[in-house]
Design an enzyme around this catalytic site. Structure first.
Site, PDB file in Angstrom:
ATOM      1  N   HIS A 109      35.092  39.706  38.128  1.00 50.63           N
ATOM      2  CA  HIS A 109      33.807  39.815  37.527  1.00 50.63           C
ATOM      3  C   HIS A 109      32.889  38.395  37.185  1.00 50.63           C
ATOM      4  O   HIS A 109      33.413  37.521  37.299  1.00 50.63           O
ATOM      5  CB  HIS A 109      34.381  40.256  35.966  1.00 50.63           C
ATOM      6  CG  HIS A 109      34.780  41.784  36.133  1.00 50.63           C
ATOM      7  ND1 HIS A 109      35.046  42.257  34.962  1.00 50.63           N
ATOM      8  CD2 HIS A 109      35.154  42.722  37.036  1.00 50.63           C
ATOM      9  CE1 HIS A 109      35.560  43.588  35.223  1.00 50.63           C
ATOM     10  NE2 HIS A 109      35.950  43.651  36.558  1.00 50.63           N
ATOM     11  N   GLU A 111      31.798  37.030  34.592  1.00 47.54           N
ATOM     12  CA  GLU A 111      32.077  36.369  33.308  1.00 47.54           C
ATOM     13  C   GLU A 111      33.436  35.342  33.787  1.00 47.54           C
ATOM     14  O   GLU A 111      33.387  34.032  33.855  1.00 47.54           O
ATOM     15  CB  GLU A 111      32.635  36.987  32.160  1.00 47.54           C
ATOM     16  CG  GLU A 111      31.534  37.883  31.640  1.00 47.54           C
ATOM     17  CD  GLU A 111      31.422  39.305  32.221  1.00 47.54           C
ATOM     18  OE1 GLU A 111      31.030  40.153  31.462  1.00 47.54           O
ATOM     19  OE2 GLU A 111      31.907  39.431  33.297  1.00 47.54           O
ATOM     20  N   CYS A 137      34.054  43.424  29.816  1.00 44.43           N
ATOM     21  CA  CYS A 137      34.912  44.502  29.773  1.00 44.43           C
ATOM     22  C   CYS A 137      36.107  43.777  29.066  1.00 44.43           C
ATOM     23  O   CYS A 137      36.017  42.516  28.413  1.00 44.43           O
ATOM     24  CB  CYS A 137      35.473  44.823  31.262  1.00 44.43           C
ATOM     25  SG  CYS A 137      36.342  43.349  32.057  1.00 44.43           S
ATOM     26  N   CYS A 140      37.491  40.502  30.656  1.00 41.71           N
ATOM     27  CA  CYS A 140      36.643  39.143  30.540  1.00 41.71           C
ATOM     28  C   CYS A 140      36.692  38.796  29.026  1.00 41.71           C
ATOM     29  O   CYS A 140      36.524  37.580  28.825  1.00 41.71           O
ATOM     30  CB  CYS A 140      35.329  39.758  30.987  1.00 41.71           C
ATOM     31  SG  CYS A 140      35.183  39.782  32.770  1.00 41.71           S
TER      32      CYS A 140
END
Length: 181
Positions: A109, A111, A137, A140
């Site tokens: 992801h 992040e 999410c 993260c």
């Protein structure tokens, strides 16, 4: 003096100067609308997201402290592995709903990549703000909490309410910024 393609150079220069002066005016209406700091960094996150190789969501993240960019990240396959753009999306192939079964995804992801890049380059992100094109999410969120991120600013809502609950319990400020680049 003759300017190629311009019949009346002085008239052209006067017209240009007049138009430019109006463009730079700071009256009641100004075409030079300076973005807020949050809008500025969110727009940068949107540009970072353009590097994404995800077929579903192009996500970008920018980590900032004291108005200085510390790190950026976008979602895509791990280093030296094929991208979804090249071999397809396993989540689409298996009809996995957005916001669920995060472990069944090839991508790292945005992040996570921003945190990893900061760590690889020895940059502390403690007490920083992360600007994300999408709400983080739960995975993260846990990483951002442990990285001691102070504030999360995001654009698009993601179907993961647990992440928001974790941020609240951990005392991380969260703000949604409706943003149209």
């Amino acid at each position: 003096m003759r300017v190629r393609g311009v019949e009346n150079p002085q008239g052209f220069a006067d017209g240009f100067a007049d138009a430019f002066g109006k463009y730079l005016s700071f009256g009641a209406y100004s075409p030079l609308m300076r973005p807020t700091i949050d809008e500025y960094f969110m727009e940068l996150a949107t540009v970072v997201a353009k590097r994404s190789t995800c077929l579903r969501n192009q996500v970008g993240a920018v980590i900032v402290r004291d108005k200085r960019i510390l790190s950026t990240g976008y979602n895509g396959a791990p280093r030296n592995l094929p991208h979804c753009l090249d071999i397809g999306c396993i989540r689409q192939q298996n009809n996995i709903a957005s916001g669920t079964r995060h472990e069944l995804c090839r991508a790292v992801h945005a992040e996570q990549n921003a945190i990893i890049q900061a760590a690889l380059h020895g940059v502390s992100i403690e007490n920083a703000t992360v600007y994300c094109t999408h709400q983080p999410c739960i995975l993260c969120a846990k990483m951002l909490i442990n990285a001691n991120i102070e504030k999360v600013v995001f654009g698009t809502v993601y179907p993961d309410t647990e992440a928001l609950k974790f941020f609240e319990k951990a005392g991380v400020k969260v703000e949604q910024l409706t943003f149209n680049p």
